[in-house]
Motif scaffolding. Sequence first.
Motif, short mmCIF file in Angstrom:
data_model
loop_
_atom_site.label_atom_id
_atom_site.label_comp_id
_atom_site.label_asym_id
_atom_site.label_seq_id
_atom_site.Cartn_x
_atom_site.Cartn_y
_atom_site.Cartn_z
N MET A 154 0.73 -1.16 0.01
CA MET A 154 0.05 -0.17 0.16
C MET A 154 0.87 1.35 -0.09
O MET A 154 1.80 1.49 0.53
CB MET A 154 -0.85 -0.05 1.41
N VAL A 188 -0.28 0.01 -4.66
CA VAL A 188 -1.60 0.58 -5.05
C VAL A 188 -1.99 1.70 -3.57
O VAL A 188 -1.56 1.65 -2.45
CB VAL A 188 -2.67 -0.56 -4.92
N ALA A 189 -2.88 2.35 -3.96
CA ALA A 189 -3.59 3.36 -2.84
C ALA A 189 -3.98 2.56 -1.66
O ALA A 189 -4.78 1.74 -2.09
CB ALA A 189 -4.58 4.25 -3.49
N TYR A 190 -3.68 3.12 -0.69
CA TYR A 190 -4.20 2.43 0.66
C TYR A 190 -5.73 2.89 0.82
O TYR A 190 -6.06 4.05 0.37
CB TYR A 190 -3.50 3.25 1.87
N GLY A 191 -6.54 1.80 1.01
CA GLY A 191 -7.94 2.22 1.29
C GLY A 191 -8.84 2.22 -0.12
O GLY A 191 -10.10 2.18 0.15
N ASP A 192 -8.20 1.97 -0.98
CA ASP A 192 -8.85 1.62 -2.48
C ASP A 192 -9.00 0.39 -2.89
O ASP A 192 -7.94 -0.37 -3.36
CB ASP A 192 -8.00 2.36 -3.50
N ALA A 193 -10.06 -0.42 -2.62
CA ALA A 193 -10.25 -1.74 -3.01
C ALA A 193 -10.19 -1.89 -4.68
O ALA A 193 -9.80 -2.97 -5.09
CB ALA A 193 -11.35 -2.26 -2.30
N GLU A 194 -10.78 -1.01 -5.24
CA GLU A 194 -10.90 -1.07 -6.74
C GLU A 194 -9.56 -1.23 -7.22
O GLU A 194 -9.18 -1.79 -8.15
CB GLU A 194 -11.61 0.05 -7.08
N ALA A 195 -8.48 -0.45 -6.79
CA ALA A 195 -7.24 -0.39 -7.18
C ALA A 195 -6.47 -1.50 -6.87
O ALA A 195 -5.91 -2.23 -7.73
CB ALA A 195 -6.48 0.91 -6.65
N PRO A 221 -8.61 3.23 7.41
CA PRO A 221 -9.27 2.97 6.07
C PRO A 221 -10.66 3.05 6.36
O PRO A 221 -11.32 2.78 7.50
CB PRO A 221 -8.68 1.88 5.40
N TYR A 225 -13.27 -1.12 3.68
CA TYR A 225 -12.01 -1.62 2.97
C TYR A 225 -11.35 -3.13 3.27
O TYR A 225 -11.16 -3.91 2.42
CB TYR A 225 -10.79 -0.64 3.22
#
Length: 420
Positions: A154, A188-195, A221, A225
């Motif tokens: 992350m 990937v961006a922290y907190g972004d499950a789509e990423a 988050p 998340y």
Amino acid sequence: MTLSVTDHPVSVIGGAVTDAQTAAIRVENDHAARNYSPLPVVIAHGEGAWLTDIDGRRYLDCLAAYSAVNFGHSNPTLVATAKKQLDALTLTSRAFHNDQLGPFVTALAEYAGKDMVLPMNTGAEAVESAIKLARAWGYRVKGVAADQANIIVMGGNFHGRTVTIVSFSDDEDARADFGPFTPGFRTVAYGDAEALAAAIDENTVAVLVEPIQGEAGILIPPASYLPAVRELCTENNVLLIADEIQSGLGRTGTRFACDLVGVTADLYLLGKALGGGIVPVSAVVGNRDILGVLQPGQHGSTFGGNPLAAAVGAATIGLLIDGCLTDRARMLGDRLADRLHALRGRGVLEVRCVGLWAGIDIDPGLASGRTVCEMLMERGVLAKDTHGSTIRLAPPIVIEQGDLDWAVDQLEEVLAQLSA
């Protein structure tokens, strides 16, 4: 019961840097590598949540060595355990069995709801061990082609400072001039499950995540998340590795920060508080289908699982097992959150608090985090800044309620002084 600020009304609390402090710091700086920039206070004694410097002045410890001293300084149960073991046996290496390792790993496995433990020493060693485990599992169990495994991490992460770990850090202070770096990681961006979903492929063996990012400033988050991360890992046959080195063992008012949202990790990485503030103890905790991929000679540590560390580690789990200290952290954390949120708009831009762990964003137009920590130090409160304008509070979970309130009072007065 530990001494509180009201127990010794005539004691000197905090104060400016003295000549004795300056001299001691100069001696240290003459020969110790300057890889830290500590506050100018020289500590000589600790009891409970309180520290005493070389001049006899007292300070409330609101950092707890980044959660390593969760149970207070000189905890009588842990100190007695360590003293007893010092008189018996301290180190054999893993070339032989010792009588303390079995009880320790059994207690820790049961506490974590898993069936196997890999004991190490430091948090960074636990992270490195988990990376090796995930790769070996990927090749030997999942069937990833040789040398093709990737691990997703992350943005804003902090997992330690070894070369492999800083290879996937985005902190340039940790990375500059330390390359070339270890490949095999995707950020990937922290907190972004789509990423995260977009980054997973057939060669992904693990997702390494802090349930709450500590060094980044106690970043919490969205509640959805981690459950989404868990679902993605399960769907794609990927290991979920939770770095609970700072957040685990009661700090957040739960056994693990993952428990806050009902998530179970495949591997838990533990350290800091596991050694009770006495000796370095860390561990990777998981089930046999993952940790069982390791065979003799493939990984090890001379000091990992040593009798002294194992005895202290088992005693630490003994302090936690009934849940009383964890419940205490949750209840006191609710009070801390209420007090801190009341400071928003009064020099504080944002507050993030879970259990006895808080990140407080100071208005950078008012002061830096370092300045606020120095002013708190003079008032007898020790805290630590991060990322410029954020300060962190993480007192021992044995702290007295009155002392916790007093610490927030000091912060309130510092902010008023800066705003005047």
